[in-house]
Design a protein around this motif. Sequence first.
Motif, PDB file in Angstrom:
ATOM      1  N   SER A   1      61.852  45.896  74.017  1.00  0.00           N
ATOM      2  CA  SER A   1      62.538  46.740  74.975  1.00  0.00           C
ATOM      3  C   SER A   1      62.670  48.099  74.303  1.00  0.00           C
ATOM      4  N   PHE A   2      62.101  49.134  74.918  1.00  0.00           N
ATOM      5  CA  PHE A   2      61.935  50.450  74.284  1.00  0.00           C
ATOM      6  C   PHE A   2      61.247  50.230  72.938  1.00  0.00           C
ATOM      7  N   SER A   3      61.852  50.681  71.857  1.00  0.00           N
ATOM      8  CA  SER A   3      61.183  50.457  70.565  1.00  0.00           C
ATOM      9  C   SER A   3      61.761  49.244  69.842  1.00  0.00           C
ATOM     10  N   ASN A   4      62.647  48.507  70.504  1.00  0.00           N
ATOM     11  CA  ASN A   4      63.261  47.335  69.874  1.00  0.00           C
ATOM     12  C   ASN A   4      62.448  46.072  70.192  1.00  0.00           C
ATOM     13  N   LYS A   5      62.473  45.131  69.256  1.00  0.00           N
ATOM     14  CA  LYS A   5      61.734  43.883  69.463  1.00  0.00           C
ATOM     15  C   LYS A   5      62.614  42.695  69.108  1.00  0.00           C
ATOM     16  N   TYR A   6      62.402  41.590  69.824  1.00  0.00           N
ATOM     17  CA  TYR A   6      63.244  40.426  69.554  1.00  0.00           C
ATOM     18  C   TYR A   6      62.445  39.146  69.719  1.00  0.00           C
ATOM     19  N   SER A   7      62.944  38.081  69.111  1.00  0.00           N
ATOM     20  CA  SER A   7      62.336  36.762  69.332  1.00  0.00           C
ATOM     21  C   SER A   7      63.422  35.692  69.171  1.00  0.00           C
ATOM     22  N   PHE A   8      63.350  34.686  70.031  1.00  0.00           N
ATOM     23  CA  PHE A   8      64.290  33.573  69.973  1.00  0.00           C
ATOM     24  C   PHE A   8      63.476  32.291  70.052  1.00  0.00           C
ATOM     25  N   SER A   9      63.809  31.317  69.211  1.00  0.00           N
ATOM     26  CA  SER A   9      63.031  30.081  69.263  1.00  0.00           C
ATOM     27  C   SER A   9      63.926  28.854  69.124  1.00  0.00           C
ATOM     28  N   LEU A  10      63.409  27.771  69.660  1.00  0.00           N
ATOM     29  CA  LEU A  10      64.100  26.488  69.614  1.00  0.00           C
ATOM     30  C   LEU A  10      63.075  25.475  69.108  1.00  0.00           C
ATOM     31  N   GLY A  11      63.463  24.680  68.116  1.00  0.00           N
ATOM     32  CA  GLY A  11      62.454  23.779  67.566  1.00  0.00           C
ATOM     33  C   GLY A  11      63.037  22.492  67.032  1.00  0.00           C
ATOM     34  N   VAL A  12      62.148  21.546  66.839  1.00  0.00           N
ATOM     35  CA  VAL A  12      62.541  20.274  66.254  1.00  0.00           C
ATOM     36  C   VAL A  12      61.454  19.856  65.263  1.00  0.00           C
ATOM     37  N   ILE A  13      61.873  19.393  64.067  1.00  0.00           N
ATOM     38  CA  ILE A  13      60.914  18.972  63.042  1.00  0.00           C
ATOM     39  C   ILE A  13      61.372  17.635  62.458  1.00  0.00           C
ATOM     40  N   SER A  14      60.422  16.732  62.292  1.00  0.00           N
ATOM     41  CA  SER A  14      60.729  15.454  61.667  1.00  0.00           C
ATOM     42  C   SER A  14      59.823  15.268  60.445  1.00  0.00           C
ATOM     43  N   ASN A  15      60.461  15.027  59.279  1.00  0.00           N
ATOM     44  CA  ASN A  15      59.706  14.738  58.041  1.00  0.00           C
ATOM     45  C   ASN A  15      59.977  13.305  57.625  1.00  0.00           C
ATOM     46  N   LYS A  16      58.918  12.581  57.275  1.00  0.00           N
ATOM     47  CA  LYS A  16      59.129  11.229  56.755  1.00  0.00           C
ATOM     48  C   LYS A  16      58.325  11.087  55.471  1.00  0.00           C
ATOM     49  N   ASN A  17      59.025  10.803  54.371  1.00  0.00           N
ATOM     50  CA  ASN A  17      58.360  10.679  53.062  1.00  0.00           C
ATOM     51  C   ASN A  17      58.485   9.238  52.564  1.00  0.00           C
ATOM     52  N   ARG A  18      57.482   8.806  51.839  1.00  0.00           N
ATOM     53  CA  ARG A  18      57.560   7.484  51.189  1.00  0.00           C
ATOM     54  C   ARG A  18      57.147   7.626  49.725  1.00  0.00           C
ATOM     55  N   ILE A  19      57.888   7.004  48.835  1.00  0.00           N
ATOM     56  CA  ILE A  19      57.515   6.988  47.414  1.00  0.00           C
ATOM     57  C   ILE A  19      57.507   5.527  46.930  1.00  0.00           C
ATOM     58  N   LYS A  20      56.390   5.134  46.307  1.00  0.00           N
ATOM     59  CA  LYS A  20      56.300   3.814  45.676  1.00  0.00           C
ATOM     60  C   LYS A  20      55.769   4.051  44.280  1.00  0.00           C
ATOM     61  N   SER A  21      56.421   3.473  43.282  1.00  0.00           N
ATOM     62  CA  SER A  21      55.879   3.638  41.938  1.00  0.00           C
ATOM     63  C   SER A  21      56.087   2.354  41.144  1.00  0.00           C
ATOM     64  N   GLU A  22      55.234   2.211  40.149  1.00  0.00           N
ATOM     65  CA  GLU A  22      55.287   0.998  39.338  1.00  0.00           C
ATOM     66  C   GLU A  22      54.826   1.361  37.937  1.00  0.00           C
ATOM     67  N   LEU A  23      55.677   1.131  36.937  1.00  0.00           N
ATOM     68  CA  LEU A  23      55.302   1.364  35.538  1.00  0.00           C
ATOM     69  C   LEU A  23      55.294   0.002  34.834  1.00  0.00           C
ATOM     70  N   PHE A  24      54.155  -0.326  34.265  1.00  0.00           N
ATOM     71  CA  PHE A  24      54.098  -1.632  33.627  1.00  0.00           C
ATOM     72  C   PHE A  24      53.104  -1.632  32.457  1.00  0.00           C
ATOM     73  N   ASN A  25      53.347  -2.478  31.504  1.00  0.00           N
ATOM     74  CA  ASN A  25      52.309  -2.813  30.522  1.00  0.00           C
ATOM     75  C   ASN A  25      52.026  -4.299  30.699  1.00  0.00           C
ATOM     76  N   SER A  26      52.492  -5.108  29.794  1.00  0.00           N
ATOM     77  CA  SER A  26      52.300  -6.539  30.067  1.00  0.00           C
ATOM     78  C   SER A  26      53.349  -7.025  31.058  1.00  0.00           C
ATOM     79  N   THR A  27      54.494  -6.305  31.105  1.00  0.00           N
ATOM     80  CA  THR A  27      55.537  -6.653  32.077  1.00  0.00           C
ATOM     81  C   THR A  27      55.918  -5.395  32.858  1.00  0.00           C
ATOM     82  N   ASN A  28      56.601  -5.622  33.944  1.00  0.00           N
ATOM     83  CA  ASN A  28      57.069  -4.480  34.732  1.00  0.00           C
ATOM     84  C   ASN A  28      58.186  -3.756  33.981  1.00  0.00           C
TER      85      ASN A  28
END
Lengths: 879, 265
Positions: free
Chosen positions: A503-530
Amino acid sequence: MKKRLIALVCFILTFFSSLSAQTIKGTISDNDKKLIAVSNILIKRDSSSISEYTFSNNGYYKITLNKSYKRIIVEADAYGYARNQYVIENPIKGKIYVVNFELKTDINHLDEVIIKAKKKSFSIKKDTVKYNVKSYLSGSERKIQDVIKKLPGVNVNESTGEIKYKGKSIETVLLEGDNLFGYNYSLGTKNINVDMVEQIQAIDNYSENPLLKNIESGDKVVLNLKLKKGKVDFSGNLDGGLGIFNDSNIASNTNLNILGITKNYKSFGVLAYNNIGINRSPFDYFSFNSNIEELKEKENYIEKIIPESRFSNFLSDDRVNINNQSFGNYNAIFNIGKKIKIKTNLYYLNDLIKSNQFIENQYSIGGSDFITTDNYFLSKRPKQYRGDFNIKLNTSKSSLLEYDFRIREEDIHTKSSIESNNSNNFTSSLRSDDNYIKNRLLYTKKISNKKALQLSVFQSTNKTPQVYEITSLSLNSSSNVNRQKVYTEKNRIGSQITFLGSSFSNKYSFSLGVISNKNRIKSELFNSTNISENYLDYSEELIYQRGSYHFNFNKLRITPSYSINYLNQEIVNYEKGTNINRDNFTLAPSLNLRYRLNNISFIQGKISYVQNSKAEKYLFENEILINNRTTISNMPNLDLQKVLNYGLFYFKNDLYNQMEINLGINYQQIENSFFTNTFINEDILNINYFLLPETNNNLGMNFLISKYLSFIDTNTKLSIDYSVSNYKNIINNSDLRNNKNKSTNIKMLFKTAFDGFINFKNEFNFSNFSSKNENSDEFINEAFTNSFSVILNPIKEVFLKLSSNYFLPNFNKRNERYNFLDASIRYRPKNKRFEFELIAKNLSNENNFEQIQVVDFSTNRYRTNILPMYIFFNMTYTF
Amino acid sequence: MNKLKVILMLSFFSIVTLNAQNLGITYKVTVNANDAILSTSTNYDLILNGNKSAYYNNNDSLKQFKYQSFIGERKKIGELTRVKLSDNHYAYVKQDFYYKDYEKDTLIYNELIVSKKTFVGEKINLIDWEIKPKTDTIILNQRCLKAIGEFRGRTYEAYFSPSLSQRGGPWKFDGLPGVILSVKSQDDYFIIEPIKIVKNSKSQNIVFNVYNDKKSISWNVFKKRFKEKLIRQLKKLKSLSEDGEKGSIEVTDRIEDLGIGKLSF
């Protein structure tokens, strides 16, 4: 009485001043004694400089001199007549000299001479600065990045390839107006030869989406490469080079670039192989600096838990990167009719990087001093295949549909043999995979000339399985193998709707959003036993509403913005059988003020406050082994980190006077950070990350001044960076320790631009780094480097460069210094497509390099081997 | 004065006289206005022939405006073209012509008082220059000396070449013992740079006084009339305003300071 006194003083002053000066008067006439109406009378001390002057009035002149002279040259100069001089030796003060001139007609017939200005090195039009590439060439440049580095107002980060223009990171580098490379623009800048480019344009207020032109806020800047005329259809260059290393191995560098441009098709392809330390790709497998694309998309990535071996990047890659890189890349844009544009980017990379690294740590913890050493012989083989696809469909004149797809498969296999504390020997293998898929759909609808709506849907999946095996070869133990398996996965999906307007020399922006993050971690440290296991899921659901408004009041721009967020986080730990859940409502406001002082300078202030979760990086509770010494674990916490940021900047880029000044100060205060609780002894290093409601803070200041000094034809640049950071940690069951790091870096550059055949360049760099714990002595290191080059251009076709790079890693150990000597000679026949170059690198045959870093409880000495001396012959064919 | 007339006045004769020395310089002239939308950049020619000189713009089209895409409606008003650059910005495009006669020490040029053209006459040496010693520089292969001078509200740095010609310069700049090749205000508002020099042109350009039949006024009278015109406009504004409303006019975007200040009611 008072008035009389003043009059008397004035009279005396006038009297003395007229006594001390000479007056010269006379006439100027032609051969026929006819007075010449218009002429100049110049008073000189010598033949060149003009000390004082006057003009004649209808043939008469009179000048009272203001300066004192031992010898006065009086010169008469009139249009159409030859100049004439009269010399007064030992002039007497206060005397009136009468000097009459009789000028002879100048009857020389002179030929017409036309002198045209060279094409200016730059021109400014509206939002675009056009730099003429030819004006910035000294002869040493080969790729267009070498020229971009020199452009006033442009800065290139050598490690990441990031280009900043007027302090702002650029969006991309366009090729003839088309965004062929995206954020991986270093592909173009590292590979396109300078000869292909006529002009580099820096464009402000850039909108890639034509529907958003003059609607979206004009913060984006890009560079555009304008190619030379005739560089259309198919053109390119082939570099082929062979040489020999000091250890008799063959040095090789081959590079083929092909550029194709027709009306409906634009493409750029690279095929490259080298073993002389050059990285032609935008991916850094040597020191693992994130490139711009990786930084922009880091939200989509999951961080590898076992970090890859990072090599030093203190020296430039072409000295330390002992590589064997094959790289292929093809980028193309096709226009199908007027409505469809398709872009593809294909990448292939295969490298073998070898390095020998010696690391010595001198610890001083709570009165206990000890030293650890590790000598690594590493060979790392990264491989990457990647394909990007983008389609733009102009569904109508006012709407645009875009779809992005990317698939990447990366595999890095690192083998190492390790000698630890001069007694324990190990071999290890780390295999890391990285699979990444990204989809994004964006629809833009222009509602009116000043309003638009955008809807985007995005999804990404990143999986990084890793297997680390380490075998102890100690004589007193039977072969002991520890195996660490880690599997991490991140799925991200989201949608956003944005309303933009102006509007004239002014600028604007409006937003609406939704984000879903799903993480999985599996780890295993072993030699002869866990030994240790982790199995958990982490999820993050974010709903946000964001807005920003750019108010423009003449020279002042005010940009307030905000984000209102609802964040739900959950950690489900299957291994421990626990579940942690947290809901947060947060507000993140920010304010940006920018005041344009004039056309070439502005001042900017920023303040922002954000709250975000760092839990994703610190999820697993049980130990994960990451190298022969180190295990890491965390105490997960879903509290939000609170970051308050202030900044004040001044920027001036005076292209006409070739002067650039940047001044900036930034302060950051972070509450609720993850700190480290470290246990160290001669053999192991256990790190546990935990969150505390304590505060860390950082202060950074930078100053840069660059000026072309025309009286000595030299470009000078001085930059000073200073930073202080306060942080906390726990070492070997201590209380919470307060620490302070300070760093100062001073850089000075001189580069001459003489017209003659010889030029010089010198770059000086001093750094001071100190780290101090409140209860112990300060660890300090001061280092110094100096690079000096002589550039010789005896004839136009021959270019010779001799350079010396001097490094002193530690001021206290002046005998431990390094001096690298390089030489190159290039021959380019006139109007020929061939170019020949002979390069000799590391002539002093330094075979390793050492640097020192300090932290609050240790001094770290890091030594790495480097590329040995080599001699190399290169031929370039341009077609 | 229309463009055709200027061309006639600068008729190109192929007469080679005894003193066929003459000098032509093409300058690029940039005005970086405070209101960026009013900024211009265009070429001007200076013809120095004997004791006379002419300086004129050889491109009076709308291309001179840096922000051409902003140009809206354009209207021909007599010899002038009025262009709309934005809702609040209008500019008048005219043919500039600065005539100097060194024998008579006269400079005559045309100026606008809002949209009315007037002719102003002044002496040639308007600036008290200070030549800076040891400031030799080469511009278009010519050895130049630097001089600094104040002129109507701005400080200018000029580079002049004593060897190229005895005197002369673009616009109102003159009064140095050599031709002025480059001049810029220290605030970069007004920048004049040479892009071409033609020495001893075979086509001799004869410079005529195109203002011969025009009655010229002095600079002080011009300033006075300019101010009177603004006051009239301000009064008109006042008559149209509501009771209690305030208004003002201030000249802020001119190369020369007219010394008018802020006029308000």
